[in-house]
Design a protein around this motif. Structure first.
Motif, PDB file in Angstrom:
ATOM      1  N   VAL A   1       0.824  -1.202   0.000  1.00  0.00           N
ATOM      2  CA  VAL A   1       0.000   0.000   0.000  1.00  0.00           C
ATOM      3  C   VAL A   1       0.861   1.256   0.000  1.00  0.00           C
ATOM      4  CG1 VAL A   1      -1.651   1.360   1.349  1.00  0.00           C
ATOM      5  CG2 VAL A   1      -1.977  -1.112   1.102  1.00  0.00           C
ATOM      6  N   GLU A   2       1.905   1.282   0.782  1.00  0.00           N
ATOM      7  CA  GLU A   2       2.724   2.489   0.861  1.00  0.00           C
ATOM      8  C   GLU A   2       3.412   2.785  -0.462  1.00  0.00           C
ATOM      9  OE1 GLU A   2       2.563   4.812   3.147  1.00  0.00           O
ATOM     10  OE2 GLU A   2       1.000   3.488   3.900  1.00  0.00           O
ATOM     11  N   GLY A   3       3.784   1.741  -1.194  1.00  0.00           N
ATOM     12  CA  GLY A   3       4.359   1.964  -2.516  1.00  0.00           C
ATOM     13  C   GLY A   3       3.343   2.563  -3.464  1.00  0.00           C
ATOM     14  N   THR A   4       2.119   2.048  -3.404  1.00  0.00           N
ATOM     15  CA  THR A   4       1.051   2.605  -4.238  1.00  0.00           C
ATOM     16  C   THR A   4       0.744   4.045  -3.844  1.00  0.00           C
ATOM     17  OG1 THR A   4       0.056   0.422  -4.587  1.00  0.00           O
ATOM     18  CG2 THR A   4      -1.360   2.339  -4.930  1.00  0.00           C
ATOM     19  N   ARG A   5       0.707   4.299  -2.537  1.00  0.00           N
ATOM     20  CA  ARG A   5       0.424   5.653  -2.066  1.00  0.00           C
ATOM     21  C   ARG A   5       1.490   6.636  -2.572  1.00  0.00           C
ATOM     22  NH1 ARG A   5      -2.722   6.546   2.127  1.00  0.00           N
ATOM     23  NH2 ARG A   5      -2.187   4.536   3.070  1.00  0.00           N
ATOM     24  N   ALA A   6       2.731   6.189  -2.626  1.00  0.00           N
ATOM     25  CA  ALA A   6       3.820   7.075  -3.044  1.00  0.00           C
ATOM     26  C   ALA A   6       3.610   7.568  -4.471  1.00  0.00           C
ATOM     27  CB  ALA A   6       5.157   6.363  -2.910  1.00  0.00           C
ATOM     28  N   TRP A   7       3.260   6.653  -5.409  1.00  0.00           N
ATOM     29  CA  TRP A   7       3.060   7.133  -6.784  1.00  0.00           C
ATOM     30  C   TRP A   7       1.692   7.775  -6.975  1.00  0.00           C
ATOM     31  CZ3 TRP A   7      -0.983   5.085  -9.433  1.00  0.00           C
ATOM     32  CH2 TRP A   7      -1.346   3.746  -9.226  1.00  0.00           C
ATOM     33  N   GLN A   8       0.687   7.330  -6.206  1.00  0.00           N
ATOM     34  CA  GLN A   8      -0.633   7.959  -6.316  1.00  0.00           C
ATOM     35  C   GLN A   8      -0.551   9.439  -5.960  1.00  0.00           C
ATOM     36  OE1 GLN A   8      -2.531   8.411  -2.899  1.00  0.00           O
ATOM     37  NE2 GLN A   8      -3.560  10.015  -4.063  1.00  0.00           N
ATOM     38  N   GLN A   9       0.254   9.779  -4.974  1.00  0.00           N
ATOM     39  CA  GLN A   9       0.339  11.167  -4.522  1.00  0.00           C
ATOM     40  C   GLN A   9       1.049  12.072  -5.523  1.00  0.00           C
ATOM     41  OE1 GLN A   9       2.071  10.830  -0.584  1.00  0.00           O
ATOM     42  NE2 GLN A   9       0.077  10.576   0.371  1.00  0.00           N
ATOM     43  N   THR A  10       1.690  11.496  -6.532  1.00  0.00           N
ATOM     44  CA  THR A  10       2.281  12.318  -7.583  1.00  0.00           C
ATOM     45  C   THR A  10       1.245  12.723  -8.634  1.00  0.00           C
ATOM     46  OG1 THR A  10       2.936  10.506  -9.071  1.00  0.00           O
ATOM     47  CG2 THR A  10       4.454  11.073  -7.278  1.00  0.00           C
ATOM     48  N   ILE A  11       0.060  12.125  -8.599  1.00  0.00           N
ATOM     49  CA  ILE A  11      -1.017  12.469  -9.532  1.00  0.00           C
ATOM     50  C   ILE A  11      -1.827  13.602  -8.928  1.00  0.00           C
ATOM     51  CG2 ILE A  11      -3.061  11.657 -10.763  1.00  0.00           C
ATOM     52  CD1 ILE A  11      -1.984   8.825 -10.536  1.00  0.00           C
ATOM     53  N   PRO A  12      -1.865  14.764  -9.565  1.00  0.00           N
ATOM     54  CA  PRO A  12      -2.683  15.866  -9.032  1.00  0.00           C
ATOM     55  C   PRO A  12      -4.154  15.455  -8.959  1.00  0.00           C
ATOM     56  CG  PRO A  12      -1.202  16.630 -10.772  1.00  0.00           C
ATOM     57  CD  PRO A  12      -1.140  15.136 -10.788  1.00  0.00           C
ATOM     58  N   ASN A  13      -4.843  15.943  -7.934  1.00  0.00           N
ATOM     59  CA  ASN A  13      -6.278  15.719  -7.807  1.00  0.00           C
ATOM     60  C   ASN A  13      -6.623  14.223  -7.781  1.00  0.00           C
ATOM     61  OD1 ASN A  13      -8.984  16.419  -7.520  1.00  0.00           O
ATOM     62  ND2 ASN A  13      -9.303  16.778  -9.706  1.00  0.00           N
ATOM     63  N   SER A  14      -5.846  13.459  -7.017  1.00  0.00           N
ATOM     64  CA  SER A  14      -6.087  12.015  -6.932  1.00  0.00           C
ATOM     65  C   SER A  14      -6.417  11.588  -5.515  1.00  0.00           C
ATOM     66  CB  SER A  14      -4.871  11.225  -7.426  1.00  0.00           C
ATOM     67  OG  SER A  14      -3.761  11.407  -6.553  1.00  0.00           O
ATOM     68  N   THR A  15      -7.104  10.439  -5.405  1.00  0.00           N
ATOM     69  CA  THR A  15      -7.530   9.893  -4.124  1.00  0.00           C
ATOM     70  C   THR A  15      -7.184   8.413  -4.086  1.00  0.00           C
ATOM     71  OG1 THR A  15      -9.391  11.438  -4.028  1.00  0.00           O
ATOM     72  CG2 THR A  15      -9.504   9.500  -2.591  1.00  0.00           C
ATOM     73  N   LEU A  16      -6.769   7.929  -2.918  1.00  0.00           N
ATOM     74  CA  LEU A  16      -6.464   6.511  -2.737  1.00  0.00           C
ATOM     75  C   LEU A  16      -7.530   5.851  -1.885  1.00  0.00           C
ATOM     76  CD1 LEU A  16      -4.419   4.138  -3.097  1.00  0.00           C
ATOM     77  CD2 LEU A  16      -3.406   4.855  -0.917  1.00  0.00           C
ATOM     78  N   ARG A  17      -8.048   4.693  -2.334  1.00  0.00           N
ATOM     79  CA  ARG A  17      -8.956   3.863  -1.558  1.00  0.00           C
ATOM     80  C   ARG A  17      -8.266   2.524  -1.309  1.00  0.00           C
ATOM     81  NH1 ARG A  17     -11.438   7.939  -1.225  1.00  0.00           N
ATOM     82  NH2 ARG A  17     -13.607   8.395  -1.789  1.00  0.00           N
ATOM     83  N   VAL A  18      -8.092   2.168  -0.051  1.00  0.00           N
ATOM     84  CA  VAL A  18      -7.501   0.881   0.306  1.00  0.00           C
ATOM     85  C   VAL A  18      -8.644  -0.076   0.613  1.00  0.00           C
ATOM     86  CG1 VAL A  18      -5.966  -0.341   1.870  1.00  0.00           C
ATOM     87  CG2 VAL A  18      -5.428   2.013   1.193  1.00  0.00           C
ATOM     88  N   LEU A  19      -8.722  -1.151  -0.159  1.00  0.00           N
ATOM     89  CA  LEU A  19      -9.819  -2.101  -0.046  1.00  0.00           C
ATOM     90  C   LEU A  19      -9.393  -3.315   0.779  1.00  0.00           C
ATOM     91  CD1 LEU A  19     -11.055  -2.021  -3.756  1.00  0.00           C
ATOM     92  CD2 LEU A  19     -11.756  -0.568  -1.833  1.00  0.00           C
ATOM     93  N   PRO A  20     -10.333  -3.978   1.439  1.00  0.00           N
ATOM     94  CA  PRO A  20      -9.980  -5.160   2.232  1.00  0.00           C
ATOM     95  C   PRO A  20      -9.565  -6.326   1.352  1.00  0.00           C
ATOM     96  CG  PRO A  20     -12.369  -4.864   2.148  1.00  0.00           C
ATOM     97  CD  PRO A  20     -11.773  -3.636   1.534  1.00  0.00           C
ATOM     98  N   GLY A  21      -8.747  -7.217   1.926  1.00  0.00           N
ATOM     99  CA  GLY A  21      -8.381  -8.438   1.226  1.00  0.00           C
ATOM    100  C   GLY A  21      -6.954  -8.447   0.732  1.00  0.00           C
ATOM    101  N   ASN A  22      -6.560  -9.582   0.150  1.00  0.00           N
ATOM    102  CA  ASN A  22      -5.191  -9.759  -0.321  1.00  0.00           C
ATOM    103  C   ASN A  22      -5.137 -10.138  -1.794  1.00  0.00           C
ATOM    104  OD1 ASN A  22      -6.226 -12.352  -0.112  1.00  0.00           O
ATOM    105  ND2 ASN A  22      -4.346 -13.239   0.742  1.00  0.00           N
TER     106      ASN A  22
END
Length: 267
Positions: A221-242
């Motif tokens: 998740v933290e890796g995804t959050r790192a690149w997601q935050q480089t996208i202007p006007n973006s939001t991250l949703r962390v979903l349950p499960g593997n």
């Protein structure tokens, strides 16, 4: 079977699902599938989306019922995007929402960055990182495709991709489904698209963007959050499960999140 002929000799298969009221003019959602798949994989999403939107589901070139690509085809993200633009122009759809699963998130991100006038919003589901620093695993993967075919790879990896709660009969269906992919398409697609570096494109995306990723699985998740935050006007949703392929393992949840995201934009 709806197909679009793209010169000189390529057929792009697609489906359009529209169960909106016939007197309305619905917006359109373009659904882009992942590697070794086709538009069929959105079976769990269409009932949720198509009552409110026109839904367009192409089979990416080389996959599904579209024409397989030869081993020496010079794959590029722009060529794939060009196919989708020609399709939407043929359907007379000027702008649209894009929803992409797994590796098609790479294509969709570049699509949004380079054609901002066409993409109204972007939803990325289970997308890998925009850059993979090591290419060491490419050759063994291509060797596996050449020696054993795509089904061997799918059988080796599918249970892990779909997560611990996916039914065994469903895993087997996915193995057989992905195993029908032409080896020639995979040989060129993997090194050119799966290992593309699109970090610069993420910075240029201007449309509202939703990124969905599982809480545990293939990409941290933290890796995804790192690149997601480089996208202007973006939001991250962390979903349950593997499940890495959360678009397939939790289609109802993902579709609801997508509809809520688009509705928020309208509001």
């Amino acid at each position: 079977m709806p197909t679009l002929r793209i010169p000189p000799d390529f057929d792009l298969h697609y489906e359009v699902d529209d169960f909106t009221a016939p007197w309305t003019k619905p917006e359109t959602i373009l659904l882009l599938h992942g590697n070794s798949e086709s538009g069929l994989v959105w079976y769990g999403w269409v009932p949720h989306l198509a009552r409110r939107f026109r839904v367009v589901r192409p089979d990416m070139r080389g996959y599904g019922q579209s024409t397989p690509m030869p081993r020496d085809y010079p794959w590029s993200i722009d060529a794939i995007i060009s196919d989708y633009l020609k399709l939407m122009e043929t359907l007379e759809i000027q702008d649209f929402h894009v929803v992409a699963a797994k590796i098609s998130g790479i294509v969709a991100s570049v699509f949004a960055a380079r054609h901002p006038e066409r993409v109204r919003s972007l939803t990325l589901v289970g997308t890998p990182p925009p850059w993979r620093p090591s290419r060491d695993s490419i050759k063994p993967l291509l060797d596996e495709f050449e020696q054993f075919g795509v089904e061997h790879w799918a059988r080796r990896t599918m249970a892990d991709r779909l997560g611990g709660e996916f039914p065994p009969e469903g895993v087997e269906w996915w193995i057989k489904f992905m195993g029908r992919t032409a080896t020639s398409s995979q040989i060129g697609f993997i090194p050119a698209i799966a290992w593309a570096d699109i970090r610069a494109d993420l910075l240029k995306i201007r449309c509202p963007t939703l990124v969905m990723t599982p809480e545990a699985g293939h990409w941290p998740v933290e890796g995804t959050r790192a690149w997601q935050q480089t996208i202007p006007n973006s939001t991250l949703r962390v979903l349950p499960g593997n499940s890495y392929h959360v678009a397939a393992s939790a289609p109802e949840l993902c579709a609801r999140e997508t509809l809520a995201f688009i509705a928020q934009l309208a509001g």
